[in-house]
Scaffold this active site. Structure first.
Site, PDB file in Angstrom:
ATOM      1  CE  LYS A 134     -96.435 -27.199   1.380  1.00  0.00           C
ATOM      2  NZ  LYS A 134     -96.788 -25.755   1.316  1.00  0.00           N
ATOM      3  NE  ARG A 146     -95.546 -22.033   8.583  1.00  0.00           N
ATOM      4  CZ  ARG A 146     -94.387 -22.691   8.587  1.00  0.00           C
ATOM      5  NH1 ARG A 146     -93.930 -23.221   9.722  1.00  0.00           N
ATOM      6  NH2 ARG A 146     -93.666 -22.819   7.487  1.00  0.00           N
ATOM      7  CE1 TYR A 176     -75.633 -24.585   5.218  1.00  0.00           C
ATOM      8  CE2 TYR A 176     -77.395 -23.307   4.201  1.00  0.00           C
ATOM      9  CZ  TYR A 176     -76.057 -23.451   4.553  1.00  0.00           C
ATOM     10  OH  TYR A 176     -75.167 -22.464   4.250  1.00  0.00           O
ATOM     11  NE  ARG A 228     -95.737 -26.101   6.308  1.00  0.00           N
ATOM     12  CZ  ARG A 228     -94.426 -26.281   6.267  1.00  0.00           C
ATOM     13  NH1 ARG A 228     -93.839 -27.028   7.195  1.00  0.00           N
ATOM     14  NH2 ARG A 228     -93.702 -25.741   5.309  1.00  0.00           N
ATOM     15  CG  HIS A 265    -100.668 -21.597   8.220  1.00  0.00           C
ATOM     16  ND1 HIS A 265     -99.712 -20.784   7.639  1.00  0.00           N
ATOM     17  CD2 HIS A 265    -100.376 -22.861   7.811  1.00  0.00           C
ATOM     18  CE1 HIS A 265     -98.885 -21.521   6.920  1.00  0.00           C
ATOM     19  NE2 HIS A 265     -99.258 -22.781   7.003  1.00  0.00           N
ATOM     20  CG  HIS A 303     -89.899 -22.015   4.250  1.00  0.00           C
ATOM     21  ND1 HIS A 303     -90.177 -20.672   4.371  1.00  0.00           N
ATOM     22  CD2 HIS A 303     -91.089 -22.652   4.434  1.00  0.00           C
ATOM     23  CE1 HIS A 303     -91.456 -20.494   4.609  1.00  0.00           C
ATOM     24  NE2 HIS A 303     -92.040 -21.687   4.654  1.00  0.00           N
TER      25      HIS A 303
END
Length: 408
Positions: free
Chosen positions: A271, A337, A371, A244, A334, A361
């Site tokens: 985030k 991504r 994970y 980001r 952005h 994510h």
């Protein structure tokens, strides 16, 4: 005999009238002193004789003094001491005056700071300071109604065309009100009444170039960019790491291990509030080593052009993209991504879970557990290097169709 308005008006305070008490009935009387005329009420509570101050004439008229007396008598009938009730009411008003929207909001910002990335926290604070505090900041939060928030805050933002910001600001105000409810400073979240009050915001995605040939044109534009050296370096690094924009511009030298080709972003900047590990391709390492002589003496890899003590402005990369001729409807900082996400999956055939890991994510295992940051690290290193090499091939115009997709 009850008092009259004429009598109360004509009797003069002064040396001759000092100490005179003129009864009106049911405990109410006018106490005339040298300094003025005072309404008082005598009553008994719990077997003790007490006196209640009801105000000063003419600010408090005879009618209003009688109304206050009657209210005090109602309290007595309910077993409540009017003097105690008056003190509590005074304290409640003082507390309300102290607990303004701004005071509560700033307390909320402090208490919830750890839940947000640093860049997000700064944005939230700035929104409140710019669009809320100047208009309702001084109001006791317990006195603010839905129309105050609509007319003085979110409605003003909506009127200037910032629909998404208006909705975000309403959400923030709601969070402040809910915090006030929890802390006993407000009865409810008044923003719930504004559910249908704003124009519906449109779903907006960050514009991104995802067609390989156009990505090649974009990469050539980046390498031809003639802006400030650190801006050019940040611009070149952005597609290689596809983090980001806020994470890239606040990159710190202390987070980098160039020998190990790793960038560990602390959870406070992310985030999802979880530390993120970015394997660095050889091109990224070389690029960062070239920047080290320029900014390695400071904290930030890409410091502000005005002061090295702050990170690069959030508008710098987007400004460079605009300067290269790409509008915000075509590509954004952005958007890199989405570029990586689409091509890694649809063109290079990389595993979707590896891509999602690298985008920071949340990815869960077969048991539904997320994970950790090092999951599939060797495979992600290979993927990141494959991606960087692919971008180089696009940039020089090589035949990229022959690249072999990774196994699903």
């Amino acid at each position: 005999m009850a008092l009259t308005d004429t009598f109360v008006k004509n009797i003069k305070p002064g040396p001759g009238a000092a100490g005179q008490k003129h009864a009106d009935g049911l405990g109410l009387y006018l106490n005339v002193k040298e300094a003025g005329k005072y309404w008082r009420m005598n009553y008994r509570f719990a077997g003790k004789q007490k006196t209640l101050a009801l105000g000063v004439y003419p600010a408090v008229s005879l009618l209003k003094a009688r109304q206050r007396r009657d209210k005090a008598r109602e309290l007595l009938a309910d077993g409540i001491d009017p003097s105690t009730a008056k003190q509590e009411d005074k304290q409640a008003k003082a507390d309300a005056a102290a607990n303004t929207f701004e005071a509560v909001a700033r307390d909320w910002l402090i208490k919830t700071k750890a839940k947000r990335a640093a860049i997000t926290h700064l944005k939230v604070a700035t929104w409140l300071e710019k669009d809320a505090f100047p208009f309702i900041g001084n109001m006791p939060i317990s006195t603010i109604g839905p129309r105050d928030v609509l007319d003085k805050v979110v409605g003003k933002v909506e009127a200037r065309g910032a629909i998404d910001t208006a909705h975000r600001l309403k959400q923030l105000c709601g969070q402040v009100f809910r915090y006030a409810v929890v802390t006993g400073l407000a009865e409810r979240d008044v923003t719930t009444d504004l559910r249908e009050a704003l124009v519906t915001k449109t779903q907006k995605h960050h514009a991104a170039i995802t067609e390989p040939k156009q990505v090649g044109d974009l990469m050539r534009s980046i390498f031809a960019y003639t802006g400030h050296p650190t801006t050019l370096a940040a611009l070149k690094l952005t597609p290689l790491v596809f983090v980001r924009p806020g994470e890239l511009r606040t990159m710190e030298w202390a987070e980098l291990d160039l020998d190990a080709a790793e960038w560990r972003i602390p959870g406070s900047k992310m985030k999802m509030k979880t530390e993120h590990l970015v394997p660095l391709c050889t091109q990224a390492v070389a690029l960062l080593r070239s920047v080290q002589p320029l900014t390695g003496h400071g904290r930030y890899v890409f410091p502000s052009l005005r002061t090295g003590e702050r990170p690069m402005s959030e508008n710098t990369i987007n400004g460079a993209v605009r300067a290269m001729g790409y509008s915000k409807e075509v590509h954004t900082a952005h958007g890199f991504r989405a570029t990586a996400r689409t091509i890694l999956d649809e063109v290079l055939g990389e595993r979707v879970d590896l891509i999602e890991h690298q985008l920071a994510h949340t990815v869960k295992d077969a048991n539904g557990r997320a994970y950790n940051r090092t999951a599939h690290l060797p495979a992600r290193r290979v993927m990141m290097q494959t991606w960087a090499d692919y971008l180089d091939k696009l940039r020089i115009g090589a035949d990229v169709i022959q690249l072999r997709p990774a196994a699903k």
